[in-house]
Design an enzyme around this catalytic site. Structure first.
Site, mmCIF file in Angstrom:
data_model
loop_
_atom_site.group_PDB
_atom_site.id
_atom_site.type_symbol
_atom_site.label_atom_id
_atom_site.label_comp_id
_atom_site.label_asym_id
_atom_site.label_seq_id
_atom_site.Cartn_x
_atom_site.Cartn_y
_atom_site.Cartn_z
ATOM 1 N N SER A 177 -3.523 -2.010 2.621
ATOM 2 C CA SER A 177 -3.271 -2.073 1.180
ATOM 3 C C SER A 177 -4.279 -2.978 0.493
ATOM 4 O O SER A 177 -5.199 -3.498 1.130
ATOM 5 C CB SER A 177 -1.840 -2.542 0.903
ATOM 6 O OG SER A 177 -1.506 -2.340 -0.451
ATOM 7 N N ASN A 178 -4.120 -3.104 -0.805
ATOM 8 C CA ASN A 178 -4.982 -3.943 -1.638
ATOM 9 C C ASN A 178 -4.109 -4.951 -2.365
ATOM 10 O O ASN A 178 -2.979 -4.629 -2.728
ATOM 11 C CB ASN A 178 -5.658 -3.094 -2.715
ATOM 12 C CG ASN A 178 -6.720 -2.193 -2.152
ATOM 13 O OD1 ASN A 178 -6.945 -2.132 -0.943
ATOM 14 N ND2 ASN A 178 -7.380 -1.475 -3.024
#
Lengths: 240, 240
Positions: free
Chosen positions: A40-41
């Site tokens: 994810s970010n």
């Protein structure tokens, strides 16, 4: 100038964007590796949600497409929740063709796992692991590249170095109308903070918005974006 | 049996674990790839926080080591926040040697990036990307393997298939005192749910706890774990 006046004017006219249709993406995406692991970010979704709230408060019709975040839906906003970049891509393109303005504020994962395991991968004894990733669709470029029903398209560039230079390159290479450059290396701005500072860039212009609450910043950004959209529409009409 | 009595008895005696020191880990860890991207595991932290709350409510001295979650600290609990598996490993071992009971409820990332970029990695034109990962320290095995000041050590096994079989293997291979097997393939249990169902396993015994709120489940687990700890301590004393 007109732009400065509209920023300084308080948002008393809640109906000044009535009839304008926004689609805004927000938050991170999650790319599953298996049922328990993901890539994810960093993104709290706060900036995108603030933009949606500001546009709705000014009377616009707002669709918010959000990755997994811990935020309440702003008043008057139509929200679609997604997890992965592929899901966001599908939802964003569907909404974009029925929008006047598209703002891609989500921190979309560039890559996803080439293969997603359906049961939990066992760690094994190996000290090393190679993960094979493939590129995700470029949502903002796909929207800006629409040949029919293309909305006025605004991107975000979250960068840690050479921020303005990367942002201006993206503006051109992705054929965006505007881009919002966000220096996420600043500890008091971006990501999980309630404050942010950005520079909004377009062909032939830019405007820096100093560190302030995301709510105040969102109002200025929506005003600047709507103004630029309106100028472009007028020019297009005049050229017909 | 004694165990069943203690589960059925309401937790009126809030001081029955007074003097007992727990360390509990909770939540996911995040393994940075660069300043904006990370690898993580699904975990809301709710189960670990419920265990900490239950133990504190029964009078125990509780240290909670938490990865990034969106949860308030339970009353009376001492909390340490960490991000990565390496940070959790360090905090957990430091707290473990001053604890009677250690419960590893966190969903620790097995692997981290071999190299962490200090500025945002640029996507480039490649359609594919290979990510080189290296193994993280095995926190629960490290705690269970302590030769001095080793606490009674309880692990969690979040599995999607062959749940009990994998859990029993981990119990033995990691030299744990107990393990809590959690079938996370069930949509109404585990991860983000407020409910859960688990089977607690130890050498020579097991007990299944049916689907119920994480708060109720946590109280039963803390009671069962404390009872088993107390039995083991008594046996050790008797053998001296």
């Amino acid at each position: 100038t007109l732009i400065e006046q509209s920023i300084e004017r308080p948002a008393t006219a809640t109906s000044r964007l009535t009839g304008l249709r926004f689609t805004i993406t927000a938050g991170p995406t999650r790319e599953a590796l298996d049922p328990v692991r993901y890539l994810s970010n960093h993104s709290s979704g706060k900036m995108g949600f603030a933009l949606a709230a500001a546009a709705a408060a000014m009377g616009a019709d707002v669709t918010l497409i959000s990755g997994p975040v811990q935020l309440a839906t702003p008043a008057g906003v139509k929200r679609t929740d997604v997890i992965s970049a592929q899901q966001m891509h599908e939802a964003a393109l569907k909404a974009a063709v029925n929008s006047d303005i598209f703002i891609g504020c989500a921190a979309v994962a560039d890559y996803r796992a080439a293969e997603v395991a359906t049961s939990k991968l066992k760690k094994g004894s190996s000290e090393q692991l190679q993960l094979n990733l493939i590129k995700n669709p470029d949502i903002i470029a796909a929207v800006a590249g629409l040949t029919k029903q293309r909305p006025f398209t605004v991107g975000f560039a979250a960068e840690t170095n050479d921020v303005l230079s990367y942002a201006r390159k993206k503006l051109t290479s992705k054929k965006l109308d505007m881009i919002c450059a966000n220096d996420v290396s600043q500890p008091d701005a971006g990501f999980n903070s309630d404050q942010n500072a950005v520079t909004l860039l377009w062909q032939g212009g830019e405007q820096t918005l100093a560190l302030q609450s995301k709510a105040a910043l969102a109002e200025s950004l929506i005003t600047l974006i709507s103004k630029q959209f309106s100028n472009k529409s007028t020019t297009s009409e005049a050229n017909k």
